[in-house]
Every structure is written in C-alpha cells, then in structure tokens.
Write an enzyme that holds these catalytic residues in place. Structure first.
Site, short mmCIF file in Angstrom:
data_model
loop_
_atom_site.label_atom_id
_atom_site.label_comp_id
_atom_site.label_asym_id
_atom_site.label_seq_id
_atom_site.Cartn_x
_atom_site.Cartn_y
_atom_site.Cartn_z
N HIS A 199 0.83 -1.32 -0.06
CA HIS A 199 0.08 -0.11 -0.18
C HIS A 199 0.81 1.35 0.02
CE1 HIS A 199 -4.15 0.92 -0.14
NE2 HIS A 199 -4.40 1.03 1.17
N ASN A 255 -6.60 6.40 3.69
CA ASN A 255 -7.88 6.47 3.29
C ASN A 255 -8.55 7.78 3.77
OD1 ASN A 255 -7.96 3.99 2.77
ND2 ASN A 255 -9.26 3.33 4.41
N ASP A 276 -0.95 2.48 -5.41
CA ASP A 276 -0.71 0.87 -5.64
C ASP A 276 -2.19 0.37 -6.37
OD1 ASP A 276 -1.99 1.80 -3.21
OD2 ASP A 276 -2.56 -0.40 -3.01
N ASN A 336 -9.63 3.54 -1.79
CA ASN A 336 -10.16 4.44 -0.87
C ASN A 336 -9.40 5.76 -0.80
OD1 ASN A 336 -12.54 3.18 -0.04
ND2 ASN A 336 -11.32 1.87 1.45
#
Length: 193
Positions: free
Chosen positions: A23, A72, A97, A118
């Site tokens: 991530h 997020n 990513d 997100n």
C-alpha cells in the site's frame, strides 16, 4: 498558476510499521524522486511531508508530498496542498498501488473513477474533481482467498523486493517525463501494452 510547477503526491500510510507495505508504494516512489532531486522531506502545514526540487536546472519544479494521514483520508492534505501552491488539479500527479495491474507493471492515467481505492476516493471527494494524473503501480491480486485489505498491508515478498527498485525507477522516470514533456509522451513510453 505556474505551468512549470507540479504537485506529486505519493500515497501510503504513515509510520515505520507500514513502510514496506504494498500500500506504501506511492511513498516509495516519492522517496526515489526526492533522492534524485537531493531534496529532504520536511513537515508542512498541510499535514504532509514535503520536498521540493528540479530534475534539471531550469526544468519543472516538483513538489513531492506524502500526506501524514492514513491512506483512506488523504484527500484533506491533497486539497490543502493544491490550495497552498495555487495549483489546478491538472498539475496533480498521484502515485498509488493498484490491485488490478500485475506486479512490476504501471500505467499512467488521467481522470476516471477510484476503482475501489479509498485513497483516490477521498482525494476525488476533497478536490471536487477526478481530473488529475494517476501513476498506477501494479501490486497484483492477493493469492487464494486472502482479503485485499490484508494483502495491501503486507510487505512485498523477497522475489518482489528484488524487482521493486526497477519498478520504482520507472515510476519516477514517468513522473519526470510528464513534468517535462506532458502526459502523452509518458504514456507512450511507459504504459504497459
């Protein structure tokens, strides 16, 4: 607005526990660029770490940013950075990513939806537009039945780690090419067939 100024945001999660996660590939690319520009990240009032520099004398100025928030909720810092630097979203490059691309591939895209990401969802909401440039760095799909949310929060495997430097270099090269010659030139050179 300065046409020679670009905001490059590497998405990821803050802190050492997440540093090697799939991530955090956006943070990794931003770090490669900062090294190239001999620029150090410093805390900025937009709740981000920021480094600034030019790829070559007289070349475009790159403002590299890593939001200090979790992935997020990246939108607030990104919107604040756009305001601070008086930039239009067309001069925003977001590195993230992407589960839908195989590992060790990348694609350059302008606009479009968030694809379930997100971080992108929050940036689109906060910036009020989806018309910005994305560097989609492929991390592949989770093996077997592993949930995507777990997969992205795991570090790259050993074989992946040996290929990762080339992928990060390609993404950094693509960003420098976008800033110098435009999106079309970078897409032609770097987008996987």
């Amino acid at each position: 607005m300065d046409d020679n100024l670009w905001l490059v945001v590497g998405l990821g999660n803050p802190g050492p526990d997440y540093a090697g996660n799939r991530h955090n590939v956006g943070h990794m690319v931003a770090a490669v660029l900062a090294d190239r520009l001999s620029a150090a990240f410093r805390n900025h009032k937009t709740n981000s770490s920021v480094a600034e520099g030019r790829s070559f004398p007289g070349g475009p100025k790159l403002v590299l940013a890593k939001p200090n928030t979790f992935m997020n909720v990246s939108g607030g810092p990104v919107a604040a950075l756009l305001r601070f630097y008086s930039l239009e979203p067309a001069h925003l490059i977001v590195i993230h990513d992407d589960l839908d691309l195989p590992f060790d591939t990348m694609k350059i895209k302008v606009g479009g939806g968030h694809g379930g990401h997100n971080g992108l969802r929050d940036i689109i909401a906060a910036a009020g537009t989806n018309e910005f440039i994305r560097i989609r760095v492929g991390i592949g799909r989770p093996p077997g039945r592993q949930p995507a949310a777990d997969f992205v929060l795991h570090d790259f495997t050993s074989p992946e780690r040996s290929a990762l430097p080339n992928l990060l270099t390609d993404a950094a090269d693509a960003i420098e090419l976008i800033a110098a010659e435009g999106v079309a030139a970078a897409q032609q050179k770097f987008n996987a067939p």
